[in-house]
Design a protein around this motif. Structure first.
Motif, mmCIF file in Angstrom:
data_model
loop_
_atom_site.group_PDB
_atom_site.id
_atom_site.type_symbol
_atom_site.label_atom_id
_atom_site.label_comp_id
_atom_site.label_asym_id
_atom_site.label_seq_id
_atom_site.Cartn_x
_atom_site.Cartn_y
_atom_site.Cartn_z
ATOM 1 N N HIS A 159 0.814 -1.210 0.000
ATOM 2 C CA HIS A 159 0.000 0.000 0.000
ATOM 3 C C HIS A 159 0.850 1.265 0.000
ATOM 4 O O HIS A 159 0.336 2.354 -0.249
ATOM 5 N N ASP A 160 2.146 1.119 0.294
ATOM 6 C CA ASP A 160 3.032 2.278 0.369
ATOM 7 C C ASP A 160 3.858 2.480 -0.894
ATOM 8 O O ASP A 160 4.612 3.451 -0.988
ATOM 9 N N ILE A 161 3.751 1.538 -1.859
ATOM 10 C CA ILE A 161 4.565 1.662 -3.066
ATOM 11 C C ILE A 161 3.681 1.693 -4.317
ATOM 12 O O ILE A 161 2.573 1.176 -4.335
ATOM 13 N N GLY A 162 4.205 2.341 -5.352
ATOM 14 C CA GLY A 162 3.594 2.327 -6.670
ATOM 15 C C GLY A 162 4.644 1.848 -7.655
ATOM 16 O O GLY A 162 5.827 2.147 -7.501
ATOM 17 N N PHE A 163 4.220 1.108 -8.678
ATOM 18 C CA PHE A 163 5.172 0.521 -9.617
ATOM 19 C C PHE A 163 4.700 0.714 -11.045
ATOM 20 O O PHE A 163 3.587 0.327 -11.399
ATOM 21 N N MET A 164 5.553 1.313 -11.849
ATOM 22 C CA MET A 164 5.306 1.438 -13.283
ATOM 23 C C MET A 164 6.324 0.559 -14.001
ATOM 24 O O MET A 164 7.502 0.876 -14.054
ATOM 25 N N PRO A 165 5.896 -0.594 -14.533
ATOM 26 C CA PRO A 165 6.838 -1.497 -15.200
ATOM 27 C C PRO A 165 7.295 -0.953 -16.552
ATOM 28 O O PRO A 165 6.668 -0.058 -17.122
ATOM 29 N N GLU A 166 8.385 -1.511 -17.040
ATOM 30 C CA GLU A 166 8.836 -1.167 -18.391
ATOM 31 C C GLU A 166 7.805 -1.692 -19.387
ATOM 32 O O GLU A 166 7.318 -2.815 -19.265
#
Length: 247
Positions: free
Chosen positions: A78-85
């Motif tokens: 809940h504390d991280i956001g991830f934008m993959p390649e």
């Protein structure tokens, strides 16, 4: 507080009797509220590292701590956001429909307001009701950034957020990154576009062939060179020459 603590991180893959060493005992810390650039040539081990940091892949050995916890922890998610390649989306949804699905996964309150606010931040309001299959590369990058920011994370992982964009698209995304930086969030950026890293990052690490070659501020890493790109090429060239002489 340390946002990220990486200690002796190693990733290996075994194919028959052959072992491929993808990430080789790397260690570094990232302070909360900073923008960290992780740079290296294609195949250097950047994406393998970021997958371990977000909990999508387990290290062969070593450890990762995100705000003091294991990245596989449900609370940390809940504390991280991830934008993959090269993010992949449901092509027949609209941008707004896709973000609504993500908001439901996080059980976000006031999701319509949150989604509209995020679309404004990434300059994608004009694409809210368009099918994702009609999006340009720049719009897809903005949507990927929007879904990573939707849950208001303290830490953002962005894997090649500027890749494949034209100069105007890169300028737009950099403006967004600078706004994120001003908000006090911690940002981890995987990239090979060095001029952009120099512009937005507080600290930079250089990786090649799975090994961490150097870490420091852009100014320190530049040393006597004109810019970070020149320093990077010099460092990688020396490292690869050293490896050839050792063989």
């Amino acid at each position: 507080m340390k946002a990220i603590e990486v200690t002796n991180l190693k990733k290996e893959y075994k194919l028959g009797k052959k072992i491929s060493h993808i990430v080789k005992n790397i260690s570094f810390d990232i302070e909360e509220g900073t923008v960290f650039g992780f740079i290296g040539p294609n195949g250097a081990g950047k994406t393998s590292t970021i997958k371990m940091l977000v909990g999508l892949s387990r290290p062969t050995s070593g450890s990762v701590k995100i705000f003091g916890e294991d990245p596989s922890s449900t609370t940390i998610k809940h504390d991280i956001g991830f934008m993959p390649e090269s993010p992949q989306f449901y092509q027949y949804l609209t941008g707004e429909e896709f973000l609504t699905m993500i908001a439901d996964l996080f059980s976000l309150p006031n999701k319509k307001h949150v989604i509209h606010t995020i679309l404004e931040e990434v300059d994608l309001v004009h694409g809210a009701h368009k099918k994702i299959r009609t999006y340009s590369k720049g719009m897809l990058q903005r949507l990927g950034l929007a879904q990573a920011m939707l849950n208001n994370p303290k830490l953002l992982f962005l894997d090649e957020p500027l890749d494949g964009l034209d100069p105007l698209g890169r300028a737009d995304i950099k403006k967004i990154l600078k706004k994120i930086k001003q908000s006090g969030k911690t940002v981890f950026i995987n990239t090979h576009i060095l001029a952009d890293v120099e512009e937005v990052c507080d600290q930079v690490a250089i990786i090649d062939n799975g090994s961490l070659l150097a870490i420091g501020t852009p100014e320190v890493l530049k040393g006597e060179h004109r810019d970070l790109e020149e320093a990077f090429v010099s460092m990688i060239t020396k490292e690869r020459l050293s490896r050839k002489q050792a063989i």
